[in-house]
Motif scaffolding. Structure first.
Motif, PDB file in Angstrom:
ATOM      1  N   TYR A  33     -13.594 -10.246   2.343  1.00 51.43           N
ATOM      2  CA  TYR A  33     -14.007 -11.102   3.459  1.00 51.43           C
ATOM      3  C   TYR A  33     -13.088 -12.309   3.504  1.00 51.43           C
ATOM      4  N   GLY A  34     -12.959 -12.898   4.709  1.00 48.86           N
ATOM      5  CA  GLY A  34     -11.963 -13.925   4.912  1.00 48.86           C
ATOM      6  C   GLY A  34     -10.602 -13.292   5.123  1.00 48.86           C
ATOM      7  N   PHE A  35      -9.568 -14.130   5.220  1.00 48.94           N
ATOM      8  CA  PHE A  35      -8.196 -13.677   5.402  1.00 48.94           C
ATOM      9  C   PHE A  35      -8.099 -12.657   6.548  1.00 48.94           C
ATOM     10  N   LEU A  36      -7.754 -11.398   6.239  1.00 46.66           N
ATOM     11  CA  LEU A  36      -7.484 -10.397   7.283  1.00 46.66           C
ATOM     12  C   LEU A  36      -8.665  -9.483   7.568  1.00 46.66           C
ATOM     13  N   SER A  37      -9.838  -9.798   7.023  1.00 50.61           N
ATOM     14  CA  SER A  37     -10.965  -8.865   7.134  1.00 50.61           C
ATOM     15  C   SER A  37     -11.438  -8.673   8.562  1.00 50.61           C
ATOM     16  N   GLU A  38     -11.213  -9.659   9.440  1.00 49.42           N
ATOM     17  CA  GLU A  38     -11.632  -9.542  10.833  1.00 49.42           C
ATOM     18  C   GLU A  38     -10.443  -9.679  11.779  1.00 49.42           C
ATOM     19  N   ASN A  39      -9.295  -9.197  11.331  1.00 49.75           N
ATOM     20  CA  ASN A  39      -8.069  -9.257  12.128  1.00 49.75           C
ATOM     21  C   ASN A  39      -7.825  -7.881  12.740  1.00 49.75           C
ATOM     22  N   GLU A  40      -8.043  -7.781  14.056  1.00 50.96           N
ATOM     23  CA  GLU A  40      -7.915  -6.475  14.706  1.00 50.96           C
ATOM     24  C   GLU A  40      -6.472  -5.973  14.681  1.00 50.96           C
ATOM     25  N   GLY A  41      -5.502  -6.897  14.667  1.00 46.92           N
ATOM     26  CA  GLY A  41      -4.104  -6.487  14.582  1.00 46.92           C
ATOM     27  C   GLY A  41      -3.801  -5.785  13.276  1.00 46.92           C
ATOM     28  N   PHE A  42      -4.364  -6.292  12.200  1.00 49.83           N
ATOM     29  CA  PHE A  42      -4.170  -5.672  10.888  1.00 49.83           C
ATOM     30  C   PHE A  42      -4.856  -4.310  10.839  1.00 49.83           C
ATOM     31  N   ALA A  43      -6.093  -4.239  11.351  1.00 50.78           N
ATOM     32  CA  ALA A  43      -6.813  -2.960  11.358  1.00 50.78           C
ATOM     33  C   ALA A  43      -6.049  -1.915  12.172  1.00 50.78           C
TER      34      ALA A  43
ATOM     35  N   GLU B  84      -2.152   2.822  12.520  1.00 53.67           N
ATOM     36  CA  GLU B  84      -0.859   3.353  12.948  1.00 53.67           C
ATOM     37  C   GLU B  84       0.001   3.785  11.758  1.00 53.67           C
ATOM     38  N   ALA B  85      -0.210   3.152  10.596  1.00 57.04           N
ATOM     39  CA  ALA B  85       0.564   3.498   9.403  1.00 57.04           C
ATOM     40  C   ALA B  85      -0.064   4.639   8.617  1.00 57.04           C
ATOM     41  N   GLY B  86      -1.212   5.133   9.056  1.00 57.72           N
ATOM     42  CA  GLY B  86      -1.872   6.232   8.359  1.00 57.72           C
ATOM     43  C   GLY B  86      -2.602   5.796   7.110  1.00 57.72           C
ATOM     44  N   VAL B  87      -2.950   4.499   7.030  1.00 52.52           N
ATOM     45  CA  VAL B  87      -3.708   3.948   5.904  1.00 52.52           C
ATOM     46  C   VAL B  87      -5.110   3.616   6.419  1.00 52.52           C
ATOM     47  N   VAL B  88      -6.134   4.053   5.717  1.00 52.96           N
ATOM     48  CA  VAL B  88      -7.511   3.803   6.159  1.00 52.96           C
ATOM     49  C   VAL B  88      -7.867   2.333   5.961  1.00 52.96           C
ATOM     50  N   PHE B  89      -8.337   1.691   7.012  1.00 51.39           N
ATOM     51  CA  PHE B  89      -8.866   0.327   6.934  1.00 51.39           C
ATOM     52  C   PHE B  89     -10.347   0.432   6.618  1.00 51.39           C
TER      53      PHE B  89
ATOM     54  N   ALA C 179       0.835  -1.211   0.000  1.00 54.80           N
ATOM     55  CA  ALA C 179       0.000   0.000   0.000  1.00 54.80           C
ATOM     56  C   ALA C 179       0.867   1.258   0.000  1.00 54.80           C
ATOM     57  N   LYS C 180       1.884   1.262   0.839  1.00 59.83           N
ATOM     58  CA  LYS C 180       2.761   2.442   0.912  1.00 59.83           C
ATOM     59  C   LYS C 180       3.539   2.624  -0.392  1.00 59.83           C
ATOM     60  N   ALA C 181       4.041   1.506  -0.958  1.00 56.88           N
ATOM     61  CA  ALA C 181       4.853   1.590  -2.173  1.00 56.88           C
ATOM     62  C   ALA C 181       4.052   2.096  -3.365  1.00 56.88           C
TER      63      ALA C 181
END
Length: 669
Positions: A82-92, A97-102, A70-72
């Motif tokens: 949906y699936g994968f990281l869609s419900e991962n609070e760590g990723f959100a 913290e990286a300034g990217v909208v989840f 995303a940054k690059a």
């Protein structure tokens, strides 16, 4: 509004998000694994970044790489699908913290609703009805067993961090509990990295009704009505519809307001689904909240005329909800069928392979369409063992439920897939059952209708055989540029012209003869039963059959349009009545071949061995569970093909298995 977003997913949902973003003038970035280098979601986006190997843990679950992509590329936001990281609070949280909208709810909401036990406590405080159960942190197996005994059987064991039917087992009696708990914990740790479970009373004849909710950053929240997702296999949805049959306006409002209360209790933002178990009398209990867009969201779009992905993007950009609750309306009825690569006759075992033929009914991609197909594959693509088995979602809309049902059957009949096993024929039978057509719905519908759903013949043999003969004749005429009956290598002094075909269904061979009298119509004999035969072939694939009773000209005559697709010696036939695959056997080519070996325990598809239930020297009975493997994100129990004795174990727990690998050797007891 965003200028560029990254889609952190694959398949049909990634294609769906890309299409909406393009319509809104937003550029898109795809991420892909080595297995997906030529996937449709990669082609659908403006840019694409390789993030790792085929297995999800090496690519689509690597959120650090996704954030780096995303940054690059300069993406301002990430849509998780949906699936994968869609419900991962760590990723959100990492996105924030990286300034990217989840593009989803805040990490705190995902965390609160992701742990089922914690969410139950929150819902109890918010006044949302709950099913009696145990949601505690103490996971001692003995305690869990005592709690199950206290609640009373049947009970449901559910992975606390789970979803999609993974880590879930219904336990009907106390003696089944320990084995079911162990299996749930294994599946939960492999799928979610957390083996905590909760125990709940298993509601008899429950309906699965869920409410689509949407919240914005201004604190407003609405419900976009309900979906009935009661038709399930292995706790995973098969058919979904909106609105729910039999739902009164009063009960809809009551459930909708409860869902909004649940969402507001965790400060929810974006699209979410609050799932309820409903008794047949209408009472309902909170089950869980999916903090993402659902697979079945198109039926909600169809009855409301709204693009929920567009709503997601607008809300994530800080805009208010486009409509108020009082402005939302239901129009018509919609049904979604999940088309999966699987074998319903073998316990819905997932299938892998190439999509040699993939033909859809006439459809569009609009939100409200009579027929809509959401898919991430095209003809020639393959369904691999690395991801789930869904090929596409087929969505139909009608002015009422009866019209939607009719359109669903017609669309499924026009869906032609060759190259691997699918559930298309099963879906047609399921939608045609007395229970489904009569809206007598509960999560046990498939089991209750087993007689109508399993072991049913496909296309009648006389029609299938006639279609294969028509295919063969059309192919000959095309390649030899001549009427096959006029060929000089079939010289005869007198009598009828006769052609013989050796057709097989599995191990069953059929005697087929096509006879052309010196006068009159051709006659097709199928295992000694004759019918008149005429065909108009527009191509080797499309044929109009004219079949009649030989007792009188035109008596009982049928006109049937069929499609045929050849794959080696196998010819698959599709007709309005159903489909069938016959093998046109070349007897000379197969001369001398022996029968395949039987009685071996083999892996039905690629996967990982997660449990061995026997050891060398053990005596086993036919049907006894011997091993458990994990494939396509689900556990599959492998049973003994015969009585015998385990002579040798050929694999260890944790080993990767190839398709057809022999797990152990059996010898006579």
């Amino acid at each position: 509004m965003f200028k560029k977003i990254l889609i952190a997913n694959r398949g049909e949902i990634a294609c769906r998000v890309a299409a909406t973003a393009r319509r809104m003038g937003i550029q898109t970035v795809a991420v892909y694994s080595e297995a997906d280098a030529r996937a449709q979601h990669v082609l659908a986006c403006d840019e694409a970044v390789l993030i790792g190997g085929p297995a999800p843990r090496d690519s689509y679950l690597q959120w650090e790489r996704i954030l780096a992509a995303a940054k690059a590329t300069g993406a301002q936001a990430i849509h998780p699908g949906y699936g994968f990281l869609s419900e991962n609070e760590g990723f959100a949280q990492a996105c924030a913290e990286a300034g990217v909208v989840f593009i989803g709810p805040p990490a705190s909401a995902i965390l609160a609703m992701g742990l089922k036990a914690e969410s139950k406590r929150l819902m109890e405080a918010a006044g949302v009805p709950l099913v009696p159960g145990y949601h505690g942190a103490d996971q001692d197996p003995a305690l869990l067993k005592r709690e199950a005994d206290r609640i009373g059987y049947p009970v449901l064991i559910k992975a606390s961090a789970g979803g999609g039917g993974k880590g879930m087992r219904a336990v009907m009696a106390a003696e089944e509990f320990d084995a079911a708990l162990a299996s749930c914990k294994r599946e939960a740790i492999n799928s979610f990295g957390d083996d905590a479970v909760l125990i709940e009373r298993y509601v008899q004849r429950p309906r699965h009704i869920e409410i689509q909710v949407f919240g914005d950053t201004q604190g407003d929240c609405v419900y976009l009505f309900e979906r009935d997702c009661s038709v399930q296999r292995r706790h995973q949805k098969v058919l979904e519809e909106a609105p729910a049959p039999g739902m009164t306006a009063e009960r809809r409002r009551e459930m909708g307001e409860a869902a909004v209360a649940a969402a507001k209790a965790v400060g929810y933002v974006g699209a979410g689904t609050v799932e309820f178990i409903a008794e047949q009398d209408g009472r309902f209990y909170f089950m869980e909240m999916n903090t993402r867009l659902q697979v079945e969201h198109p039926v909600t779009e169809a009855i409301t005329g709204l693009d929920l992905v567009e709503w997601q993007l607008r809300v994530a950009a800080g805009q208010p909800l486009p409509l108020k609750q009082s402005e939302l309306r239901i129009h018509g009825h919609a049904i979604e069928a999940r088309i999966c690569a699987e074998n319903p006759e073998a316990g819905f075992l997932p299938a892998t392979g190439s999509l040699d033929v993939l033909r859809w009914p006439a459809h569009s991609s609009f939100v409200r369409s009579d027929v809509r197909v959401d898919t991430g594959v095209v003809e020639g693509d393959a369904i691999s063992p690395y991801y789930d088995s869904m090929v596409a979602k087929l969505i139909v809309w009608g002015e009422d439920r009866a019209q939607a049902l009719a359109r669903l059957d017609a669309a499924l009949a026009q869906t032609h897939i060759v190259g691997l096993q699918t559930n298309v024929a099963f879906l047609r039978r399921c939608a045609a059952t007395q229970s489904f057509t009569g809206a007598d719905l509960d999560t046990g519908l498939i089991e209750r209708e087993r007689a109508a759903l399993f072991g049913q013949p496909g296309l009648p043999l006389d029609v299938a055989a006639a279609a294969v003969v028509a295919h063969s004749l059309a192919l000959e005429a095309r390649t030899q540029d001549a009427d096959p009956w006029s060929r000089r290598d079939g010289f005869r002094l007198t009598g009828d012209a006769v052609r013989r075909f050796d057709l097989a269904e599995g191990a069953t061979h059929h005697e087929i003869q096509l006879r052309r009298p010196q006068r009159g119509a051709m006659v097709l004999s199928v295992n000694g039963v004759e019918q008149t035969f005429a065909v108009d072939s527009a191509s080797p694939e499309r044929h109009v059959l004219l079949l009649g009773n030989c007792e009188g000209e035109g008596l009982g005559q049928r006109r049937i349009t069929v499609q045929t697709y050849a794959r080696g010696e196998d010819v698959t036939v599709f007709a309005p009545q159903g489909s069938a695959t016959l093998t046109e056997v070349d007897v000379i080519a197969h001369a001398g071949e022996g029968a395949p070996s039987a009685g071996r325990l083999t892996a039905p598809m690629p996967g990982k061995l997660v449990a061995l239930l026997v050891k060398a020297g053990d005596a086993v009975k036919a049907g006894q569970a011997l091993a458990v493997m994990e494939a396509m994100k689900m556990e599959h129990t492998l049973n003994s093909p015969r009585d015998g004795k385990v002579a040798e174990l050929l694999y260890a727990v944790g080993d990767q298995l190839s398709d057809g690998a022999e797990l152990l050797r059996l010898e006579e007891a």
